[in-house]
Design a protein around this motif. Structure first.
Motif, PDB file in Angstrom:
ATOM      1  N   ARG A  71     -86.136  12.573  -3.766  1.00  0.00           N
ATOM      2  CA  ARG A  71     -85.810  13.503  -4.851  1.00  0.00           C
ATOM      3  C   ARG A  71     -85.055  12.758  -5.942  1.00  0.00           C
ATOM      4  NH1 ARG A  71     -82.634  18.526  -2.644  1.00  0.00           N
ATOM      5  NH2 ARG A  71     -82.864  19.103  -4.841  1.00  0.00           N
ATOM      6  N   ILE A  72     -85.268  13.163  -7.171  1.00  0.00           N
ATOM      7  CA  ILE A  72     -84.584  12.540  -8.301  1.00  0.00           C
ATOM      8  C   ILE A  72     -83.672  13.578  -8.936  1.00  0.00           C
ATOM      9  CG2 ILE A  72     -84.868  11.445 -10.552  1.00  0.00           C
ATOM     10  CD1 ILE A  72     -87.535  10.369  -9.609  1.00  0.00           C
ATOM     11  N   GLN A  73     -82.408  13.217  -9.061  1.00  0.00           N
ATOM     12  CA  GLN A  73     -81.425  14.113  -9.661  1.00  0.00           C
ATOM     13  C   GLN A  73     -80.744  13.416 -10.831  1.00  0.00           C
ATOM     14  OE1 GLN A  73     -78.990  14.634  -6.116  1.00  0.00           O
ATOM     15  NE2 GLN A  73     -79.797  16.705  -5.825  1.00  0.00           N
ATOM     16  N   GLN A  74     -80.489  14.173 -11.892  1.00  0.00           N
ATOM     17  CA  GLN A  74     -79.753  13.631 -13.040  1.00  0.00           C
ATOM     18  C   GLN A  74     -78.363  14.220 -13.044  1.00  0.00           C
ATOM     19  OE1 GLN A  74     -81.781  12.866 -16.858  1.00  0.00           O
ATOM     20  NE2 GLN A  74     -80.188  14.107 -17.800  1.00  0.00           N
ATOM     21  N   ARG A  75     -77.370  13.340 -13.186  1.00  0.00           N
ATOM     22  CA  ARG A  75     -75.982  13.771 -13.166  1.00  0.00           C
ATOM     23  C   ARG A  75     -75.230  13.139 -14.322  1.00  0.00           C
ATOM     24  NH1 ARG A  75     -73.704  15.266  -8.279  1.00  0.00           N
ATOM     25  NH2 ARG A  75     -71.854  15.672  -9.557  1.00  0.00           N
ATOM     26  N   GLY A  76     -74.187  13.812 -14.749  1.00  0.00           N
ATOM     27  CA  GLY A  76     -73.261  13.254 -15.716  1.00  0.00           C
ATOM     28  C   GLY A  76     -71.955  12.923 -15.016  1.00  0.00           C
ATOM     29  N   ILE A  77     -71.411  11.746 -15.276  1.00  0.00           N
ATOM     30  CA  ILE A  77     -70.161  11.323 -14.657  1.00  0.00           C
ATOM     31  C   ILE A  77     -69.183  10.915 -15.748  1.00  0.00           C
ATOM     32  CG2 ILE A  77     -69.048   9.668 -13.112  1.00  0.00           C
ATOM     33  CD1 ILE A  77     -71.698   9.365 -11.652  1.00  0.00           C
ATOM     34  N   CYS A  78     -68.002  11.496 -15.723  1.00  0.00           N
ATOM     35  CA  CYS A  78     -66.945  11.091 -16.653  1.00  0.00           C
ATOM     36  C   CYS A  78     -66.161   9.938 -16.033  1.00  0.00           C
ATOM     37  CB  CYS A  78     -66.006  12.262 -16.938  1.00  0.00           C
ATOM     38  SG  CYS A  78     -66.768  13.589 -17.901  1.00  0.00           S
ATOM     39  N   ALA A  79     -65.860   8.944 -16.839  1.00  0.00           N
ATOM     40  CA  ALA A  79     -65.143   7.771 -16.348  1.00  0.00           C
ATOM     41  C   ALA A  79     -64.030   7.391 -17.314  1.00  0.00           C
ATOM     42  CB  ALA A  79     -66.097   6.592 -16.174  1.00  0.00           C
ATOM     43  N   GLY A  80     -62.891   7.022 -16.750  1.00  0.00           N
ATOM     44  CA  GLY A  80     -61.795   6.547 -17.585  1.00  0.00           C
ATOM     45  C   GLY A  80     -62.125   5.223 -18.240  1.00  0.00           C
ATOM     46  N   GLN A  81     -62.687   4.285 -17.445  1.00  0.00           N
ATOM     47  CA  GLN A  81     -63.107   2.989 -17.959  1.00  0.00           C
ATOM     48  C   GLN A  81     -64.399   2.577 -17.257  1.00  0.00           C
ATOM     49  OE1 GLN A  81     -59.984  -0.050 -18.994  1.00  0.00           O
ATOM     50  NE2 GLN A  81     -58.720   1.206 -17.654  1.00  0.00           N
ATOM     51  N   VAL A  82     -65.134   1.684 -17.924  1.00  0.00           N
ATOM     52  CA  VAL A  82     -66.436   1.258 -17.403  1.00  0.00           C
ATOM     53  C   VAL A  82     -66.542  -0.266 -17.491  1.00  0.00           C
ATOM     54  CG1 VAL A  82     -68.947   1.301 -17.788  1.00  0.00           C
ATOM     55  CG2 VAL A  82     -67.611   3.417 -17.991  1.00  0.00           C
ATOM     56  N   LEU A  83     -67.100  -0.877 -16.443  1.00  0.00           N
ATOM     57  CA  LEU A  83     -67.494  -2.279 -16.490  1.00  0.00           C
ATOM     58  C   LEU A  83     -69.007  -2.350 -16.430  1.00  0.00           C
ATOM     59  CD1 LEU A  83     -66.812  -5.377 -16.336  1.00  0.00           C
ATOM     60  CD2 LEU A  83     -67.047  -5.131 -13.856  1.00  0.00           C
ATOM     61  N   LEU A  84     -69.629  -2.990 -17.410  1.00  0.00           N
ATOM     62  CA  LEU A  84     -71.068  -3.230 -17.403  1.00  0.00           C
ATOM     63  C   LEU A  84     -71.295  -4.619 -16.817  1.00  0.00           C
ATOM     64  CD1 LEU A  84     -72.034  -1.809 -20.919  1.00  0.00           C
ATOM     65  CD2 LEU A  84     -72.175  -0.678 -18.697  1.00  0.00           C
ATOM     66  N   ALA A  85     -71.845  -4.656 -15.605  1.00  0.00           N
ATOM     67  CA  ALA A  85     -72.003  -5.907 -14.867  1.00  0.00           C
ATOM     68  C   ALA A  85     -73.429  -6.016 -14.346  1.00  0.00           C
ATOM     69  CB  ALA A  85     -71.009  -5.963 -13.712  1.00  0.00           C
ATOM     70  N   THR A  86     -74.376  -5.859 -15.253  1.00  0.00           N
ATOM     71  CA  THR A  86     -75.784  -5.859 -14.846  1.00  0.00           C
ATOM     72  C   THR A  86     -76.532  -7.110 -15.282  1.00  0.00           C
ATOM     73  OG1 THR A  86     -76.316  -4.570 -16.823  1.00  0.00           O
ATOM     74  CG2 THR A  86     -75.960  -3.345 -14.792  1.00  0.00           C
ATOM     75  N   ASN A  87     -75.833  -8.066 -15.834  1.00  0.00           N
ATOM     76  CA  ASN A  87     -76.367  -9.384 -16.177  1.00  0.00           C
ATOM     77  C   ASN A  87     -77.673  -9.311 -16.956  1.00  0.00           C
ATOM     78  OD1 ASN A  87     -75.839 -12.184 -16.181  1.00  0.00           O
ATOM     79  ND2 ASN A  87     -77.356 -12.502 -14.604  1.00  0.00           N
ATOM     80  N   ALA A  88     -78.790  -9.711 -16.358  1.00  0.00           N
ATOM     81  CA  ALA A  88     -80.047  -9.790 -17.108  1.00  0.00           C
ATOM     82  C   ALA A  88     -80.595  -8.415 -17.472  1.00  0.00           C
ATOM     83  CB  ALA A  88     -81.089 -10.563 -16.307  1.00  0.00           C
ATOM     84  N   ARG A 144     -74.789   8.998 -18.050  1.00  0.00           N
ATOM     85  CA  ARG A 144     -75.937   9.783 -17.582  1.00  0.00           C
ATOM     86  C   ARG A 144     -76.636   8.983 -16.496  1.00  0.00           C
ATOM     87  NH1 ARG A 144     -79.340  10.702 -22.143  1.00  0.00           N
ATOM     88  NH2 ARG A 144     -80.885   9.195 -21.404  1.00  0.00           N
ATOM     89  N   VAL A 145     -76.651   9.518 -15.289  1.00  0.00           N
ATOM     90  CA  VAL A 145     -77.121   8.784 -14.114  1.00  0.00           C
ATOM     91  C   VAL A 145     -78.313   9.486 -13.496  1.00  0.00           C
ATOM     92  CG1 VAL A 145     -76.475   7.838 -11.867  1.00  0.00           C
ATOM     93  CG2 VAL A 145     -74.758   8.021 -13.682  1.00  0.00           C
ATOM     94  N   LEU A 146     -79.340   8.708 -13.193  1.00  0.00           N
ATOM     95  CA  LEU A 146     -80.522   9.201 -12.495  1.00  0.00           C
ATOM     96  C   LEU A 146     -80.456   8.670 -11.067  1.00  0.00           C
ATOM     97  CD1 LEU A 146     -82.921  10.904 -13.599  1.00  0.00           C
ATOM     98  CD2 LEU A 146     -84.254   8.796 -13.573  1.00  0.00           C
ATOM     99  N   GLN A 147     -80.311   9.579 -10.108  1.00  0.00           N
ATOM    100  CA  GLN A 147     -80.156   9.165  -8.721  1.00  0.00           C
ATOM    101  C   GLN A 147     -81.376   9.567  -7.897  1.00  0.00           C
ATOM    102  OE1 GLN A 147     -77.028  11.051  -6.467  1.00  0.00           O
ATOM    103  NE2 GLN A 147     -76.897   9.356  -4.994  1.00  0.00           N
ATOM    104  N   LYS A 148     -81.872   8.617  -7.110  1.00  0.00           N
ATOM    105  CA  LYS A 148     -82.985   8.889  -6.204  1.00  0.00           C
ATOM    106  C   LYS A 148     -82.431   9.034  -4.794  1.00  0.00           C
ATOM    107  CE  LYS A 148     -86.171   6.139  -9.007  1.00  0.00           C
ATOM    108  NZ  LYS A 148     -87.046   4.935  -9.047  1.00  0.00           N
ATOM    109  N   ARG A 149     -82.626  10.222  -4.210  1.00  0.00           N
ATOM    110  CA  ARG A 149     -82.146  10.489  -2.847  1.00  0.00           C
ATOM    111  C   ARG A 149     -83.216  11.220  -2.064  1.00  0.00           C
ATOM    112  NH1 ARG A 149     -76.476  13.284  -2.310  1.00  0.00           N
ATOM    113  NH2 ARG A 149     -76.698  12.431  -0.201  1.00  0.00           N
ATOM    114  N   ARG A 150     -83.646  10.605  -0.969  1.00  0.00           N
ATOM    115  CA  ARG A 150     -84.626  11.231  -0.081  1.00  0.00           C
ATOM    116  C   ARG A 150     -85.833  11.749  -0.860  1.00  0.00           C
ATOM    117  NH1 ARG A 150     -79.707  13.545   1.497  1.00  0.00           N
ATOM    118  NH2 ARG A 150     -78.837  12.644   3.406  1.00  0.00           N
TER     119      ARG A 150
END
Length: 394
Positions: free
Chosen positions: A191-208, A183-189
């Protein structure tokens, strides 16, 4: 383009790359959460090895906004816990990655000096006053980079290889079903849009800012680590204070201090954690249970101009000015903080998520992330493609 003043201040480098604008896709083969050294290196390496696979990097803010763009830039060998099994040569691997991806990191590897207040090496070029006589104890492999150029270079390599990079796209939650759904919240111009993205695999690389993982063993603690930069020093000044050879340095005893020269011949000095722990043991408390999937260590509540952070900077600036007479009147040009994730065993978290084998978590470099993050990012790419097993570091 004017930018609002960041509460953590500004380092003496910038990230001069903005990705091409993309609409969020509905489905990707690989989704990478985090646009720092780890995520960008993984994305570039994935596309090199599997050019027909789709790769999406989701960055909640701007590229390099977290630890990667705000690190001091020391490139160190090994991990903070030393040479872990199957790790290999981190610095040699890092140089190969930068060369392969054509990243101009301004990498210099003269070695790194370990400084101490006892048992100095014969003929130490450094003799500083800092809770005792601070001198060189020994030299270890390592050097320094320009963090802004590394972030920008890795991003260019990833985008050039065909990865999509989307800034201001915050992953708010992950549904660990099959397929994975973000579930992704994207800010563009504005405007804030919420989208769902299906992914085969995910890497969580957000450290702190990683997902809270109460099922993983070992606690983690996000903190701000602080640094300042001076105006350029003359060659005579550098010789007087013992830094003509351009060796970065860090202390092996407390109070901790680290630093390195900039290309301009200014010096970066760093020390301190915010919030300051009462003791080393108090850094690590058992993770609590929260209703949100994501940890909320609100490091943004700290402003380097106010409160505890400002007090820590006054302490650091005073230390720097008292190190040597040549530094007494040096001008301080930058103050900034950057997030650091500390782990109980000082080992990176690099493993499958307990809720899905299709999710890899890579975080927690304990101050050794400059070279190690990209190095392990390429390992993560190989693991995502089932070409290499993950380590068993525990």
């Amino acid at each position: 383009m004017s930018r609002k003043t960041h509460p953590w201040g500004a380092p003496p480098w910038t990230v001069d790359f903005r990705p091409a604008p993309y609409a969020l896709p509905e489905q990707v083969d690989f989704a990478i959460v985090g646009g720092g050294f780890t995520g960008l290196a993984t994305a570039a390496w994935l596309r090199r090895m599997a050019p027909k696979k789709s790769v999406l990097v989701l960055e909640a803010s701007s590229l390099g906004e977290g630890a990667s763009g705000r690190t001091g830039g020391l490139a160190l060998a090994e991990t903070a816990a030393g040479p872990l099994p199957d790790l290999g040569d981190v610095l040699a691997g890092y140089k190969r990655i930068l060369r392969t991806l054509r990243v101009d990191a301004r990498l210099e590897i003269p070695g790194v000096w370990e400084l101490g207040r006892s048992n100095p090496a014969k003929g130490s070029p450094i003799s500083w006053n800092d809770s005792g006589n601070l001198q060189v104890v020994r030299a270890v492999p390592g050097g320094a980079v320009n963090p802004g150029k590394v972030v920008a270079g890795l991003a260019r390599a990833a985008e050039g290889a065909g990865a999509q990079i989307v800034e201001h796209a915050e992953v708010q939650a992950i549904d660990y079903s099959h397929p994975l759904r973000l579930r992704v919240l994207q800010k563009r111009r504005a405007r804030i849009q919420q989208r769902g993205i299906c992914a085969g695999q995910v890497l969580l690389a957000t450290n702190a800012f990683s997902l809270e993982l109460p099922e993983l063993q070992g606690a983690t603690q996000p903190k701000l680590t602080l640094a300042l930069a001076t105006a350029p020093l003359t060659a005579a000044q550098l010789k007087t204070i013992g830094l003509s050879s351009r060796h970065p340095f860090y202390t092996v005893d407390l109070p901790y201090l680290w630093g390195r020269l900039l290309e301009s011949n200014g010096i970066v000095f760093g020390a301190g954690l915010v919030p300051m722990p009462g003791s080393i043991a108090s850094l690590f408390t058992k993770p609590g249970k929260h209703s949100s999937q994501f940890a909320a260590p609100n490091l943004y509540r700290f402003d380097v101009r106010k409160g505890e952070a400002a007090e820590s900077f006054r302490w650091l600036e005073s230390r720097v000015r008292h190190l040597h007479p040549a530094l007494e009147s040096v001008r301080i040009t930058h103050h900034w903080g950057g997030p650091i994730l500390l782990t109980e065993k000082m080992r990176p978290v690099f493993q499958r998520h307990p809720r899905s084998e299709q999710v890899i978590v890579l975080a927690g470099y304990n101050g050794h992330g400059v070279a190690l993050s990209a190095y392990l990012g390429t390992w993560a790419a190989e693991a995502l493609l089932a070409r290499r097993a993950l380590p068993s570091w525990g």
